[in-house]
Enzyme design. Sequence first.
Site, short mmCIF file in Angstrom:
data_model
loop_
_atom_site.label_atom_id
_atom_site.label_comp_id
_atom_site.label_asym_id
_atom_site.label_seq_id
_atom_site.Cartn_x
_atom_site.Cartn_y
_atom_site.Cartn_z
N ARG A 280 0.82 -1.21 0.00
CA ARG A 280 0.00 0.00 0.00
C ARG A 280 0.85 1.26 0.00
NH1 ARG A 280 -3.52 -2.73 4.70
NH2 ARG A 280 -1.35 -3.07 5.33
N ASP A 281 0.21 2.34 -0.47
CA ASP A 281 0.87 3.65 -0.54
C ASP A 281 0.82 4.32 0.83
OD1 ASP A 281 2.11 5.93 -1.59
OD2 ASP A 281 0.19 6.82 -2.17
N SER A 282 1.47 3.69 1.78
CA SER A 282 1.55 4.24 3.13
C SER A 282 2.94 3.97 3.68
CB SER A 282 0.47 3.61 4.03
OG SER A 282 0.46 4.22 5.31
N ASN B 115 -2.05 7.68 1.55
CA ASN B 115 -2.45 8.19 0.24
C ASN B 115 -3.50 9.29 0.41
OD1 ASN B 115 -4.38 8.10 -2.26
ND2 ASN B 115 -2.45 7.23 -2.95
#
Length: 312
Positions: free
Chosen positions: A70-72, A135
Amino acid sequence: MTTTGSRQLRWSATEAEASPGAKLRTLLSGPEPALLMGAHDGLSARIAAESGFSGLWASGFCISTALGVRDSDEASWTDLLGMIARVVEAAGLPVLVDGDTGYGNFNTARLFTAHAERIGAAGVCLEDKVFPKMNSFVGDAHVLAPIGEFCGKITACREALSNPDFMVVARVEALIAGAGMAEALRRAEAYRQAGADAIFIHSRQPTIKEIAEFAGKWEGRLPLVIAPTTYHSTPMAEFAELGISGVIWANQSMRAAVTAMRQTCRSLLTEGPEDVEPAIASLNEVFTLMGYQKLAADEERYAKLHSDWGNS
């Protein structure tokens, strides 16, 4: 001055003119907004270049997704730099790198930026949220970094660079975080004074209203870059009228790939290959895109070049 010194000065000037950062600056200074296509691997970079885009956005969201996370900040910055190097090499276009928050403090930010410069990127964009980030299109818990701390990151990154043409872009997340227009403008001005080369003003509203208001009050103090993911129906002429310098189509290629791969997998299971093959790229299309014909020609050339020595 010695002849060698003169040659060195001429070489340095030529190199600077042709540097990726100089190319990106030229794109963003044109009469119309520059279109930067999101790329997440070497293949998407090649396709964007073949399609006619002049510059690329190496999206942290898309690269993270391609890596299966994930974009974290679940992917390390070294993971991302490895993929970014593929993007840079595959396309031969100036690449603006999504550097998220800089992966920590001023030191990690400047290390990341220096590495991005060394692998041939044209610039890095840093966003003013705390690490680890989420995100911008997910939830409402978007905590902004203190202005002074983020200004320190910008200055540290500028001082870590070898080529002054390499761009440091400051991404303002105040509108995403609900902090308001005045705060967005205050932050953008602070980042300009800290040495940012451009401002990426981000919004997730369904219309261009927020961006238009910001652009009007900003009055062209630095180039403005946007990513119209949620207000994508806005005509390009309207972006030009607002004085937008760069438009990033940040994640469309990755999302298209998700749709196509999902449909292909489902069709193979339910309908079989007869329904799938007409709708996907042929092997010859892929071979042409990747330059296999040149490889085959080079193989034949080098085999013939020294054929008189035989195989012994």
